[in-house]
Design an enzyme around this catalytic site. Sequence first.
Site, short mmCIF file in Angstrom:
data_model
loop_
_atom_site.label_atom_id
_atom_site.label_comp_id
_atom_site.label_asym_id
_atom_site.label_seq_id
_atom_site.Cartn_x
_atom_site.Cartn_y
_atom_site.Cartn_z
N GLY A 113 45.45 -3.87 -30.96
CA GLY A 113 45.46 -2.68 -31.07
C GLY A 113 46.27 -2.08 -29.85
O GLY A 113 47.28 -2.51 -29.72
N GLU A 114 45.67 -1.51 -28.99
CA GLU A 114 46.49 -0.79 -27.98
C GLU A 114 45.58 -1.15 -26.39
O GLU A 114 44.66 -0.54 -26.29
CB GLU A 114 46.54 0.58 -27.95
CG GLU A 114 47.35 1.33 -27.01
CD GLU A 114 49.03 0.74 -27.24
OE1 GLU A 114 49.57 0.42 -28.25
OE2 GLU A 114 49.54 0.59 -26.19
N SER A 115 46.33 -2.01 -25.91
CA SER A 115 45.42 -2.53 -24.71
C SER A 115 44.97 -1.54 -23.62
O SER A 115 43.75 -1.53 -23.42
CB SER A 115 46.32 -3.76 -23.98
OG SER A 115 47.51 -3.29 -23.55
N CYS A 138 46.35 -10.40 -29.30
CA CYS A 138 47.58 -9.52 -29.08
C CYS A 138 47.18 -8.57 -28.14
O CYS A 138 47.10 -9.03 -26.82
CB CYS A 138 47.66 -8.80 -30.57
SG CYS A 138 49.44 -8.05 -30.33
N ARG A 166 54.12 -7.33 -22.06
CA ARG A 166 53.73 -6.54 -23.24
C ARG A 166 54.99 -6.24 -23.94
O ARG A 166 56.12 -5.92 -23.43
CB ARG A 166 53.21 -5.25 -22.80
CG ARG A 166 51.86 -5.05 -22.45
CD ARG A 166 51.05 -3.85 -21.97
NE ARG A 166 50.96 -3.08 -23.02
CZ ARG A 166 50.65 -1.76 -23.06
NH1 ARG A 166 50.76 -1.13 -21.83
NH2 ARG A 166 50.37 -0.97 -24.10
N ARG A 205 54.18 -5.61 -32.36
CA ARG A 205 54.39 -5.07 -31.18
C ARG A 205 53.94 -6.08 -30.03
O ARG A 205 53.06 -5.81 -29.21
CB ARG A 205 54.12 -3.54 -30.94
CG ARG A 205 54.84 -2.44 -31.40
CD ARG A 205 54.53 -1.28 -30.99
NE ARG A 205 53.14 -1.17 -31.11
CZ ARG A 205 52.29 -0.57 -30.11
NH1 ARG A 205 52.74 -0.42 -29.01
NH2 ARG A 205 51.15 -0.22 -30.35
N HIS A 211 48.36 -11.93 -35.03
CA HIS A 211 46.95 -11.70 -35.71
C HIS A 211 46.51 -12.42 -36.81
O HIS A 211 46.73 -11.91 -37.88
CB HIS A 211 47.17 -10.12 -36.22
CG HIS A 211 47.76 -9.01 -35.28
ND1 HIS A 211 46.39 -8.23 -34.77
CD2 HIS A 211 48.78 -8.62 -34.72
CE1 HIS A 211 47.00 -7.27 -33.91
NE2 HIS A 211 48.19 -7.49 -33.70
N GLU A 253 43.78 -12.53 -38.18
CA GLU A 253 42.82 -11.66 -38.91
C GLU A 253 43.56 -10.78 -39.96
O GLU A 253 42.79 -9.98 -41.02
CB GLU A 253 42.02 -10.57 -38.14
CG GLU A 253 42.55 -9.47 -37.44
CD GLU A 253 43.59 -9.58 -36.24
OE1 GLU A 253 43.97 -10.84 -36.05
OE2 GLU A 253 44.01 -8.80 -35.82
N1 GLN Z 1 51.56 -3.48 -28.05
C1 GLN Z 1 50.13 -3.45 -27.82
C2 GLN Z 1 49.78 -3.37 -26.49
O1 GLN Z 1 50.49 -3.40 -25.54
C3 GLN Z 1 49.41 -4.57 -28.67
C4 GLN Z 1 50.09 -4.71 -30.06
C5 GLN Z 1 48.84 -5.27 -30.82
O2 GLN Z 1 47.80 -5.40 -30.48
N2 GLN Z 1 49.30 -5.59 -32.17
O3 GLN Z 1 48.60 -3.19 -26.19
#
Ligand code: GLN
Length: 208
Positions: free
Chosen positions: A51-53, A83, A109, A139, A174, A176
């Site tokens: 997701g987005e850390s 991720c 990242r 990403r 990922h 999943e």
């Molecule tokens: N780019 C996201 C981050 O820095 C991680 C991307 C992902 O979980 N697919 O958090």
Amino acid sequence: MNKKLKIGVLSFQGSVEEHIKILNSFDDIEPIEVKTLKSLNESDGIILPGGESTTISKLLKIFNLEEPLKKRIENGMPVWGTCAGLILLAKNIEKESPHLGVMDIFVKRNAYGTQINSFVINSNIDEISKEKIPLVFIRAPWIERIEKDVKKLLKIDNHIVAARQKNMLATSFHPELTKNNEFHKYFINMVKESKGNINANILEVLEI
Ligand code: GLN
């Protein structure tokens, strides 16, 4: 003996449903969405999804779960960061402060660029599967360095993208989002080993 193992998925943001769906396909596993201390305490192991850390980290603080989660991991609860989850685990993040800061990895990242630089490759990972398995990078971060306690599981183009340190598993990609569940099997085994359930299962099969 028939009690199912409970595997939590941190459920604030990201690929939560996908992990739950795969966990649900195992008869002896009960997935639980973790958003509260109660659900964290019930979990035998936990997955930190992609997701987005930064967002997930903020929500961990807002819901007062950061410290309890960190303590459980430090006390040996199996954890798998995919991720963004890998970024949450890292003790060092390039140009940023760490979040949970529990795993001895140095992470970059968005190392492969932006969303359009996302890709899928097939690779085999000795520790996980004999066959090649699909690996989805979105990403994604990579691991620039590891400390000696950390085992490298996969390197691609000179960068580590999967690693394990004791009870902690981290993948840049990922699993999943694919139909292959080998990584989930591997993590479930980590949880079983930590509960000493493997012996119990053998006894169950032998009907002792
Ligand atoms: N780019 C996201 C981050 O820095 C991680 C991307 C992902 O979980 N697919 O958090």
